[in-house]
Structure formats: structure tokens, C-alpha cells
Design an enzyme around this catalytic site. Structure first.
Site, PDB file in Angstrom:
ATOM      1  N   GLY A 168      43.440  15.731 -56.529  1.00 30.90           N
ATOM      2  CA  GLY A 168      42.445  15.953 -57.573  1.00 30.90           C
ATOM      3  C   GLY A 168      42.080  14.708 -58.352  1.00 30.90           C
ATOM      4  N   SER A 194      46.741  16.028 -45.990  1.00 26.83           N
ATOM      5  CA  SER A 194      45.446  16.591 -45.575  1.00 26.83           C
ATOM      6  C   SER A 194      44.391  15.514 -45.805  1.00 26.83           C
ATOM      7  CB  SER A 194      45.127  17.856 -46.363  1.00 26.83           C
ATOM      8  OG  SER A 194      44.573  17.541 -47.611  1.00 26.83           O
ATOM      9  N   ILE A 197      40.137  17.059 -50.133  1.00 26.51           N
ATOM     10  CA  ILE A 197      39.744  18.447 -50.413  1.00 26.51           C
ATOM     11  C   ILE A 197      38.710  18.410 -51.541  1.00 26.51           C
ATOM     12  CG2 ILE A 197      40.506  20.744 -51.104  1.00 26.51           C
ATOM     13  CD1 ILE A 197      43.262  19.976 -49.874  1.00 26.51           C
ATOM     14  N   THR A 198      39.145  17.977 -52.728  1.00 29.54           N
ATOM     15  CA  THR A 198      38.172  17.868 -53.821  1.00 29.54           C
ATOM     16  C   THR A 198      37.835  16.406 -54.127  1.00 29.54           C
ATOM     17  OG1 THR A 198      39.898  17.782 -55.509  1.00 29.54           O
ATOM     18  CG2 THR A 198      39.112  19.960 -54.902  1.00 29.54           C
ATOM     19  N   ASP A 256      40.173  24.492 -54.923  1.00 23.82           N
ATOM     20  CA  ASP A 256      41.506  24.539 -54.332  1.00 23.82           C
ATOM     21  C   ASP A 256      42.283  25.643 -55.063  1.00 23.82           C
ATOM     22  OD1 ASP A 256      43.573  23.784 -52.710  1.00 23.82           O
ATOM     23  OD2 ASP A 256      43.991  21.873 -53.675  1.00 23.82           O
ATOM     24  N   SER A 264      49.495  26.573 -48.886  1.00 25.35           N
ATOM     25  CA  SER A 264      49.033  25.562 -47.942  1.00 25.35           C
ATOM     26  C   SER A 264      49.994  24.374 -47.912  1.00 25.35           C
ATOM     27  CB  SER A 264      47.624  25.166 -48.385  1.00 25.35           C
ATOM     28  OG  SER A 264      47.281  23.910 -47.961  1.00 25.35           O
TER      29      SER A 264
HETATM   30  O1  LIG Z   1      42.577  15.134 -54.124  1.00 25.56           O
HETATM   31  P1  LIG Z   1      42.214  16.211 -53.183  1.00 25.56           P
HETATM   32  O2  LIG Z   1      41.223  15.730 -52.148  1.00 25.56           O
HETATM   33  O3  LIG Z   1      41.798  17.492 -53.810  1.00 25.56           O
HETATM   34  O4  LIG Z   1      43.597  16.605 -52.471  1.00 25.56           O
HETATM   35  C1  LIG Z   1      43.981  16.272 -51.225  1.00 25.56           C
HETATM   36  C2  LIG Z   1      45.009  15.191 -51.144  1.00 25.56           C
HETATM   37  O5  LIG Z   1      46.183  15.491 -51.901  1.00 25.56           O
HETATM   38  C3  LIG Z   1      47.309  15.409 -51.078  1.00 25.56           C
HETATM   39  O6  LIG Z   1      47.764  14.087 -51.113  1.00 25.56           O
HETATM   40  P2  LIG Z   1      49.112  13.488 -50.460  1.00 25.56           P
HETATM   41  O7  LIG Z   1      49.021  13.656 -48.985  1.00 25.56           O
HETATM   42  O8  LIG Z   1      50.278  14.229 -51.011  1.00 25.56           O
HETATM   43  O9  LIG Z   1      49.128  12.041 -50.852  1.00 25.56           O
HETATM   44  C4  LIG Z   1      46.747  15.872 -49.766  1.00 25.56           C
HETATM   45  O10 LIG Z   1      47.526  15.644 -48.643  1.00 25.56           O
HETATM   46  C5  LIG Z   1      45.439  15.160 -49.699  1.00 25.56           C
HETATM   47  O11 LIG Z   1      45.515  13.868 -49.196  1.00 25.56           O
HETATM   48  N1  LIG Z   2      47.467  20.525 -48.106  1.00 31.91           N
HETATM   49  C1  LIG Z   2      46.875  20.970 -49.188  1.00 31.91           C
HETATM   50  N2  LIG Z   2      46.356  22.187 -49.201  1.00 31.91           N
HETATM   51  C2  LIG Z   2      45.763  22.646 -50.297  1.00 31.91           C
HETATM   52  N3  LIG Z   2      45.646  21.994 -51.415  1.00 31.91           N
HETATM   53  C3  LIG Z   2      46.146  20.782 -51.435  1.00 31.91           C
HETATM   54  N4  LIG Z   2      46.161  19.876 -52.416  1.00 31.91           N
HETATM   55  C4  LIG Z   2      46.762  18.813 -51.942  1.00 31.91           C
HETATM   56  N5  LIG Z   2      47.145  18.987 -50.680  1.00 31.91           N
HETATM   57  C5  LIG Z   2      46.769  20.221 -50.339  1.00 31.91           C
END
Ligand SMILES: O=P(O)(O)OC[C@H]1O[C@H](OP(=O)(O)O)[C@H](O)[C@@H]1O
Ligand SMILES: Nc1ncnc2[nH]cnc12
Length: 503
Positions: A168, A194, A197-198, A256, A264
Site C-alpha cells: 500500500g 505478488s 495490487i494497489t 485489497d 491470500s
Molecule cells: O502495495 P500493494 O501493491 O498493494 O501490495 C503488494 C505488495 O505487497 C507485498 O510486498 P512484499 O512482497 O511483502 O514485499 C506483496 O507481495 C506485493 O509486492
Molecule cells: N499476496 C497478497 N495478497 C493480497 N494482498 C496483499 N497485500 C500484500 N500482499 C498481498
């Protein structure tokens, strides 16, 4: 009906099955109807597309469908209409705010994985979760169903550590530093991420700039057994496969939902065999969790869910009130993360957060005494050991271990915004920063993003550069400039915030 497979070179991101117009009419099939394709013991579902390009007696199979089963050209298969899956009724139940039973959740997850539910139904499920939420029983059932409909990784090492940010906050390349620090201390950390996402760049999008991130489970096992760590994309694996399907809907809506986020994240950790998990909850204005009270409640849910899954979970509530470091967007973030690993220094927000999180993991894994983890993490980073470990990870993941941060290309269409007045920076709007970077083309255009020259509390003079937008095309740059002018993401003390007239 029976039909001969014709493989079509079409990749649309949807599971489409092309049927001859006359035959579709006779079989009472309409566009977007769900059909069942039976080839021997394998059953695959797809949505009807009617086309006169397909001859009678043929069935056109898109490349998307081929990912589900390797049909061969000319193979004779059975095509049958498929009614509305029972799980649609359970999705409607959640839309009405009712609690779902374990068997109902299992049916939804199974139908998502089998592609019996189409994008429209999956988006409705995600939206229903955003609006009506899930309680802990539902979350636990969803997590286990998500994990058990996929593969599990079995690495013969102990303890298995893991870290995950709920994300986020823009510029959150932190775990790219945390993983090699922890692995350099001798702990095992098979990290899956991942894509965005946002945000404008998920960790998988950033790592992909300098190494491959798509591997099979066997390859991951080999990498982790050799170097103790990996930084890969969870979506490439058949680990909790429903997760990456629902993430697609989340990304389109830039939401999310909390219950789905818990399931997830934790289903992937469960499937990876992680025993000690650290969850990072960035907290602040314009991120997923805005207050410390909300963050504490979410932390309790992660810990409780971990208990039900047999995992030891700790949570770090971290500062998310402005972007982490000075860069946002895959290539720019990759440069900043690699440079911090290489030199052992970098923006305070990045180094403090990375060594803080790594320190907790070193203590959880028993290699640092309580209270000493952060110091040890800093020493590992500053001594170059984390960089050495990162080079091993990059090499095992097919990248160039001798990469220099400046070698990474960034978008060459640029525009710099300057301060309209002198004063202190009072706020940086997370949502606006993400919106500008996305408008510039991130995360798909790896070189797109933002370089920030100031952070909250810093003093600027009129005309000083505040941030540069990078894009790979003029059209994207123009869109990002318009977005930035509208949102004014950096506020300076003394600025005129709004002009209102003619009310
Ligand atoms: O910020 P937004 O796009 O919502 O969340 C997605 C990100 O947060 C997590 O980060 P990490 O892999 O733990 O570094 C997910 O794996 C992804 O890379
Ligand atoms: N793998 C995941 N699925 C859903 N929300 C997330 N936010 C960060 N990583 C995520």
C-alpha cells in the site's frame, strides 16, 4: 457435441472457447456462456465466443485455455454446456452480508481454481468481501481452502522464516533488502511476492527488473537449498492458485479487502511451509491501514490466523505516512534497492525499515539475542555480506550478479516539478504519488515512475526540484503530468492550497 480442436494464436487473459455460429445456434449456446471441455479424464471450463472463422465440427481453443490443459491440434473433445455453478449462490449470500459456511467457501475456491467462475463473478466476490468482510472462521476456512487447492513446498531445512508486507505504501522495496540480510545470517527465507495490487510496483515487479521471478516449485527448492533464499513471484507457482486469480480482480479495482488479504498472504506462507512469519503493516494516511488502532486489530487477526495454521506470527506496525526512500516504480526502485545493498547506505526510511524488520526476523530465528537484531542486521548490511548474498540470489535466479544500479534503464521521457514557494514540506500524498506513477505506465512499463527529491519536514526554496516523473512514452508522460497538476502530491508550508470563487 464432439469437435476437433483448432489451436488459435489468441491470448486475451480470458478463457475463451470459439464455436462456429451455426453450431452454437443449434446447441443453444450464447456469447459468454460457460462450457465444459472434456478430453479423456481432463475437464476444463471456458466461455463461449461465437465466430464464423471457426468451421463446423471444430472448436477454437485460445492460448489461455492451453495453459490449463495441453490440448493438441486435431484432438477430438466433447463440448457441453455448463450451468451456473452452485458457488454463485454462495457469492450472492456474501453480497447480502451473510456468513458463509466452510463448505461454501471451499466450493467458491474450488470453482475459482477450476475457472468455473468467470471474471465477472470473481469481481463480485471480491467486491462483496470489500463491503461485507469475513470473520475469523471464514478467513481460516478461506486460507486453508486456498492453500489446499494448490501445491505445497517441502524444504528440508529448519527454521523456515518469511516476511510479508501488506503493501500500500509507495516505494516499498524494503523486503529486497530484508531477505538477503536474513539469509546472510544463515537463516532460510523462501520469499514469494505478488505483483503490484494497489501500488505502482510490487516486490515481484521490482525484482523482475534484474532477475527472473517465475520458477517452478522444484527450481525454487533447488535455489533455496543452495543459497538459503529466493525472491520470486508467487503467481508463477501453483501455490494457492486462487490467490493470483483474485488478485487480478483486486488490481483492476485497486482494492485489497482485509479478509481476502489475510487469506491470500497466509495461504501462500502456509503452502511455502513457513514457520516463523513477520508481517509488516505500513500505517498512515493514504495507505491500506490509516490508524495504529486499526493496525493493532489487523495484527491480532494475523497472529490468530497464524495460530490456527500452526505458524508463529509477529507483526511490525511501520510508518507509512509517506513513500519509502526516494523512488517509486519498478526500475527506479530496483536501482535504489540494489544501491543500498551494494553500498550499505541509502535513504534513512529504507535502511531503518529494512534493518528493523530484518532484526526482528533474526531474533525470531534465534540468531540474534533479544534487542540486538537490528544492530546485527545493520552490520550485515554495512559489511557487504547482504550484497554478497543478494548476488548469489540474483545469479541463481538467472540475473547478472555484476549488475550496477546505474546500468538499469529508466524511462527517458521526463518532467520535473519544482516548488512554487519556499517553506517546509508538510505532506506527501501517498495515493497521488501512486496515481502519478501508474499514470506514467508503472508497473507494466518498468522504467516508469517517480524520483522524489524531498521528504516530509525538509526545507525547500521556491524553484527547487520536488520530483521527476519518468515515462517510456510521451503520451504516458503527459497523462502523468496532468494527474500530478491535479493532485499536487507535495504540500509546502505557506502554499495556497485551493482557490475558490463564484460560489
Ligand atoms: O502495495 P500493494 O501493491 O498493494 O501490495 C503488494 C505488495 O505487497 C507485498 O510486498 P512484499 O512482497 O511483502 O514485499 C506483496 O507481495 C506485493 O509486492
Ligand atoms: N499476496 C497478497 N495478497 C493480497 N494482498 C496483499 N497485500 C500484500 N500482499 C498481498
Amino acid at each position: 457435441m464432439k469437435a476437433k480442436v483448432r489451436i488459435l494464436d489468441i491470448y486475451s487473459g480470458r478463457y475463451s472457447v470459439f464455436i462456429n455460429e451455426k453450431e452454437a445456434r443449434e446447441a443453444k449456446l450464447h456469447p459468454d456462456d460457460l462450457v465444459r471441455l472434456e478430453a479423456g479424464k481432463k475437464t476444463v471450463y471456458g466461455s463461449v465466443v461465437i465466430s464464423s472463422l471457426i468451421d463446423e465440427g471444430e472448436i477454437g481453443i485460445s492460448r489461455d485455455i492451453l495453459q490449463l490443459h495441453n490440448f493438441s491440434e486435431g484432438e477430438v473433445i466433447t463440448v457441453l454446456p455448463s450451468g451456473t455453478p452452485e458457488s454463485v449462490r454462495y457469492i450472492k449470500k456474501k453480497m447480502n452480508g451473510e456468513k458463509l459456511r466452510k463448505v461454501e467457501i471451499e466450493a467458491i475456491v474450488r470453482d475459482i481454481v477450476d475457472r468455473k467462475l468467470r471474471d465477472i463473478e470473481i469481481s463480485s466476490f471480491v467486491t462483496a468481501l470489500e463491503i461485507n468482510g469475513l470473520d475469523m472462521d471464514e478467513i481460516a476456512a478461506l486460507t486453508i481452502a486456498m492453500a489446499e487447492t494448490g501445491d505445497m513446498l517441502d524444504i528440508d531445512r529448519k527454521p523456515i522464516m518469511d516476511v510479508h508486507s501488506i503493501g500500500g505504501v509507495p516505494g516499498n522495496k524494503t523486503n529486497i533488502l530484508v531477505v538477503p540480510i536474513v539469509a546472510a545470517a544463515g537463516l532460510t527465507i523462501p520469499k514469494t511476492s505478488s505483483r503490484a495490487i494497489t501500488s505502482a510496483a510490487g516486490t515481484a515487479d521490482v525484482v523482475e527488473v534484474f532477475a527472473d521471478v517465475s520458477f517452478s516449485l522444484d527450481e525454487i527448492k533447488r535455489i533455496v537449498e543452495k543459497v538459503g533464499a529466493c525472491l520470486v513471484w508467487g503467481g508463477a507457482l501453483n501455490l494457492a492458485p486462487a490467490d493470483d486469480i483474485t488478485i487480478k480482480a483486486e488490481r483492476a479495482l485497486s482494492i485489497d479487502p482485509t479478509g481476502l488479504m489475510l487469506a491470500s498472504i497466509m495461504s501462500k506462507k502456509y503452502a511455502m511451509g513457513s514457520q516463523y512469519v513477520l508481517i509488516d503493516i505500513p500505517t498512515g494516511k493514504g495507505v491500506k491501514v490509516e490508524s495504529v488502532d486499526q493496525a493493532r486489530a489487523l495484527a491480532r487477526d494475523f497472529i490468530e490466523l497464524g495460530k490456527r495454521l500452526g505458524q508463529y506470527v509477529e507483526v511490525a506496525i511501520t510508518y507509512g505516512g509517506q513513500p519509502i526512500g526516494h523512488t517509486v516504480g519498478p526500475a527506479l526502485e530496483a536501482r535504489e534497492a540494489l544501491s543500498a545493498l551494494m553500498t550499505g547506505t541509502g535513504p534513512g526510511s529504507l535502511i531503518e525499515k529494512a534493518t528493523g524488520l530484518a532484526g526482528v526476523l533474526l531474533e525470531m530465528g534465534g540468531v540474534a539475542p533479544t534487542g540486538m537484531g537490528k544492530k546485527m542486521a545493520k552490520e550485515i548490511l554495512e559489511s557487504g555480506k547482504a550484497w554478497e548474498k543478494m548476488k548469489e540470489i540474483i545469479e541463481e535466479q538467472g540475473g547478472d550478479p555484476n549488475i550496477k544500479p546505474d546500468d538499469i534503464p529508466v524511462g527517458d521521457k521526463t518532467y520535473t516539478f519544482t516548488a512554487s514557494t519556499s517553506g517546509y514540506v508538510t505532506s506527501i500524498d501517498n495515493r497521488a504519488i501512486t496515481g502519478i506513477a501508474r499514470a506514467a505506465g508503472a508497473p507494466e512499463d518498468k522504467g516508469a515512475g517517480i524520483e522524489l527529491y524531498v521528504k516530509v519536514g525538509e526545507k525547500v526554496k521556491e524553484g527547487d526540484p520536488l520530483f521527476t516523473i519518468h515515462a517510456e512514452s510521451e503520451a504516458r508522460l503527459d497523462q502523468a503530468i496532468v494527474f500530478a497538476r491535479r493532485t499536487e502530491p507535495i504540500r509546502i508550508e505557506g502554499m495556497v492550497l485551493q482557490r475558490i470563487g463564484n460560489i
